[in-house]
Scaffold this active site. Structure first.
Site, short mmCIF file in Angstrom:
data_model
loop_
_atom_site.label_atom_id
_atom_site.label_comp_id
_atom_site.label_asym_id
_atom_site.label_seq_id
_atom_site.Cartn_x
_atom_site.Cartn_y
_atom_site.Cartn_z
N GLN A 11 -11.59 13.23 -8.04
CA GLN A 11 -12.08 12.91 -6.68
C GLN A 11 -10.97 13.11 -5.65
O GLN A 11 -11.14 13.79 -4.64
CB GLN A 11 -12.54 11.45 -6.62
CG GLN A 11 -13.69 11.11 -7.53
CD GLN A 11 -14.19 9.70 -7.23
OE1 GLN A 11 -15.14 9.54 -6.47
NE2 GLN A 11 -13.58 8.69 -7.82
N ALA A 64 -5.27 11.15 -13.84
CA ALA A 64 -5.11 9.84 -14.49
C ALA A 64 -6.21 9.64 -15.50
O ALA A 64 -7.28 10.25 -15.41
CB ALA A 64 -5.16 8.72 -13.44
N TYR A 103 -0.59 7.82 -7.48
CA TYR A 103 -1.63 6.86 -7.10
C TYR A 103 -1.76 5.79 -8.16
O TYR A 103 -1.71 6.07 -9.36
CB TYR A 103 -2.97 7.59 -6.92
CG TYR A 103 -2.85 8.66 -5.87
CD1 TYR A 103 -2.97 8.34 -4.52
CD2 TYR A 103 -2.49 9.98 -6.22
CE1 TYR A 103 -2.76 9.31 -3.53
CE2 TYR A 103 -2.29 10.94 -5.25
CZ TYR A 103 -2.43 10.60 -3.91
OH TYR A 103 -2.22 11.54 -2.96
N ASP A 106 -5.41 -1.45 -7.47
CA ASP A 106 -5.35 -2.92 -7.34
C ASP A 106 -5.51 -3.59 -8.71
O ASP A 106 -5.24 -4.78 -8.84
CB ASP A 106 -6.45 -3.42 -6.40
CG ASP A 106 -7.82 -3.20 -6.99
OD1 ASP A 106 -8.36 -2.11 -6.83
OD2 ASP A 106 -8.35 -4.13 -7.65
N TYR A 129 -6.49 -0.53 -18.82
CA TYR A 129 -6.32 0.49 -17.76
C TYR A 129 -5.26 0.00 -16.76
O TYR A 129 -4.32 0.74 -16.44
CB TYR A 129 -7.66 0.73 -17.07
CG TYR A 129 -7.56 1.48 -15.76
CD1 TYR A 129 -7.26 2.85 -15.73
CD2 TYR A 129 -7.76 0.83 -14.53
CE1 TYR A 129 -7.16 3.53 -14.51
CE2 TYR A 129 -7.68 1.50 -13.33
CZ TYR A 129 -7.38 2.85 -13.32
OH TYR A 129 -7.28 3.53 -12.12
N LYS A 133 -1.61 1.69 -15.88
CA LYS A 133 -1.22 2.12 -14.52
C LYS A 133 0.06 1.39 -14.09
O LYS A 133 0.92 1.96 -13.42
CB LYS A 133 -2.36 1.84 -13.54
CG LYS A 133 -3.62 2.65 -13.75
CD LYS A 133 -3.43 4.16 -13.56
CE LYS A 133 -3.13 4.54 -12.14
NZ LYS A 133 -3.04 6.03 -11.99
P1 NDP Z 1 -10.94 10.87 -11.24
O1 NDP Z 1 -11.35 10.22 -12.51
O2 NDP Z 1 -11.96 11.38 -10.29
O3 NDP Z 1 -9.93 12.04 -11.53
C1 NDP Z 1 -8.94 11.93 -12.50
C2 NDP Z 1 -8.59 13.33 -12.93
O4 NDP Z 1 -7.59 13.22 -13.93
C3 NDP Z 1 -9.79 14.09 -13.52
O5 NDP Z 1 -9.86 15.37 -12.94
C4 NDP Z 1 -9.43 14.17 -15.00
O6 NDP Z 1 -9.85 15.37 -15.60
C5 NDP Z 1 -7.92 14.16 -14.93
N1 NDP Z 1 -7.36 13.82 -16.23
C6 NDP Z 1 -7.71 12.84 -17.10
N2 NDP Z 1 -6.97 12.92 -18.21
C7 NDP Z 1 -6.14 13.98 -18.05
C8 NDP Z 1 -5.13 14.58 -18.84
N3 NDP Z 1 -4.83 14.13 -20.06
N4 NDP Z 1 -4.50 15.66 -18.35
C9 NDP Z 1 -4.79 16.14 -17.14
N5 NDP Z 1 -5.74 15.63 -16.33
C10 NDP Z 1 -6.39 14.55 -16.79
O7 NDP Z 1 -10.00 9.79 -10.51
P2 NDP Z 1 -9.76 9.53 -8.97
O8 NDP Z 1 -9.58 10.80 -8.23
O9 NDP Z 1 -10.78 8.57 -8.51
O10 NDP Z 1 -8.38 8.75 -9.06
C11 NDP Z 1 -7.17 9.24 -8.48
C12 NDP Z 1 -6.10 8.18 -8.65
O11 NDP Z 1 -6.51 6.98 -7.99
C13 NDP Z 1 -5.80 7.79 -10.09
O12 NDP Z 1 -4.43 7.57 -10.22
C14 NDP Z 1 -6.54 6.48 -10.28
O13 NDP Z 1 -5.93 5.67 -11.26
C15 NDP Z 1 -6.42 5.88 -8.89
N6 NDP Z 1 -7.48 4.93 -8.56
C16 NDP Z 1 -8.80 5.26 -8.70
C17 NDP Z 1 -9.79 4.34 -8.40
C18 NDP Z 1 -11.24 4.67 -8.55
O14 NDP Z 1 -12.07 3.82 -8.19
N7 NDP Z 1 -11.62 5.87 -9.01
C19 NDP Z 1 -9.45 3.01 -7.89
C20 NDP Z 1 -8.03 2.78 -7.74
C21 NDP Z 1 -7.10 3.71 -8.07
P3 NDP Z 1 -11.23 15.46 -16.41
O15 NDP Z 1 -12.30 15.38 -15.36
O16 NDP Z 1 -11.11 16.77 -17.09
O17 NDP Z 1 -11.23 14.27 -17.34
#
Ligand code: NDP
Length: 297
Positions: A11, A64, A103, A106, A129, A133
């Site tokens: 995202q 992540a 990133y 909370d 999780y 983090k």
């Molecule tokens: P998403 O789940 O949308 O995106 C995470 C991305 O990481 C996906 O594209 C996924 O790929 C990729 N990924 C997972 N495992 C691996 C791996 N082993 N190697 C490479 N890529 C990998 O997360 P967000 O964009 O929502 O989150 C962005 C950041 O914000 C993260 O650090 C998250 O912890 C943090 N965050 C997110 C929240 C939320 O509500 N979503 C809330 C608070 C913090 P694939 O699709 O192929 O699995």
């Protein structure tokens, strides 16, 4: 300026591809990237080799392990991707004098009380999780690299699945929706996170003393129940035909999940707003915009 982005299709990563593009030479990877470069965070050797090959000035880590419930059983993988891979990026950034943009969540806090969390509050994650983090955060802070570490909450993007889209779908299928009312936070758009990231990078490049941890979330607060009600009311006001008549508030204890969730996800964003001279719009404006996009209104 060379920027290396990991997690380009998540995202936040998707929106970063847009917001970072004007800043420099952007190399964006996902876990499947090829041409000798690997964006797979579970392969630490390849990750290190990729960073050394690209020689970035800025590493942006939007990848992540984000499956909160699955992380309870896939603990080692979550630790590897969220903890160890962040450490490798931080070590590489430190050794070449590069910045690391990262990133976090909370969920590093225990969720007690009703006060918005500050950057200086003690972390005490209540699930795996959150622990993974937190491990990533600690590795970055200990590495000595220059970093911007943004803790955010309740992220949504117009692309892919999100809570609002799920509520819209269920609202078309059911008369009653039961939604948790005792978890409170701020729905935060991936687009806002990406735009703030680009602005913060520009300022941090000329003021390295801005390196640090920042809370980044939309303004205001709401429960999941309030969020769901807002989505349903807005969709109805736009002429969407919905079956739902009642959005029923329930407690977290009524909806057991493998991972415990913190009740208090409020983040105090004062430090970010002050240090970068930014305003953070209220959560409703971003959600409304996303809903207009999703509903094509
Ligand atoms: P998403 O789940 O949308 O995106 C995470 C991305 O990481 C996906 O594209 C996924 O790929 C990729 N990924 C997972 N495992 C691996 C791996 N082993 N190697 C490479 N890529 C990998 O997360 P967000 O964009 O929502 O989150 C962005 C950041 O914000 C993260 O650090 C998250 O912890 C943090 N965050 C997110 C929240 C939320 O509500 N979503 C809330 C608070 C913090 P694939 O699709 O192929 O699995």
């Amino acid at each position: 300026m060379k920027i290396l982005l990991f997690g380009k299709n998540g995202q936040v990563g998707w929106e970063l591809q847009r917001s970072l593009a004007p800043l420099g030479d952007l190399i964006s990877l996902d876990r499947h990237s090829s041409e000798g470069l690997s964006g797979d965070l579970s392969n630490l050797d390849m990750l290190r080799a990729t960073i050394r090959q690209v020689r970035p000035d800025i590493i942006v880590n939007a990848a992540a392990y984000t499956a909160v419930d699955k992380a309870e059983s896939e603990t080692e993988l979550a630790q590897l991707v969220n903890g160890s891979a962040s450490r490798v990026m931080a070590e590489e950034a430190a050794s070449r004098g590069a910045w690391l943009i990262h990133y976090s969540t909370d969920y590093v806090f225990n969720g007690q009380g009703t006060k918005a969390w500050q950057e200086t509050d003690a972390v005490a994650p209540v699930n795996h999780y959150g622990a993974s983090k937190s491990a990533g955060e600690q590795a970055i802070i200990a590495s000595g690299c220059k970093y911007l570490l943004f803790r955010t909450s309740w992220v949504y993007g117009a692309r892919g699945n999100n809570f609002a889209k799920t509520m819209l779908r269920l609202g078309k299928e059911r008369e009653t929706l039961n939604v948790i009312a005792d978890q409170v936070g701020a729905p935060t758009g991936a687009d806002l996170i990406a735009d703030v990231t680009a602005l913060a990078i520009q300022k941090a490049m000329i003021c390295p003393e801005l390196s640090g941890v920042y809370h980044l979330a939309a303004s205001g607060e709401v429960s999941w129940h309030g969020y769901a009600s807002y989505v349903i009311d807005f969709a109805r006001s736009q002429g969407e035909s919905l079956m739902v008549t009642t959005v029923n508030p329930i407690e977290t204890s009524d909806y057991p999940t493998p991972a415990r969730r913190p009740l208090n996800s409020r983040l105090n964003t004062q430090k970010l707003r002050d240090n970068f001279s930014l305003r953070l719009p209220d959560w409703q404006s971003g959600v409304t915009r996303m809903l207009r996009e999703v509903l094509n209104k």
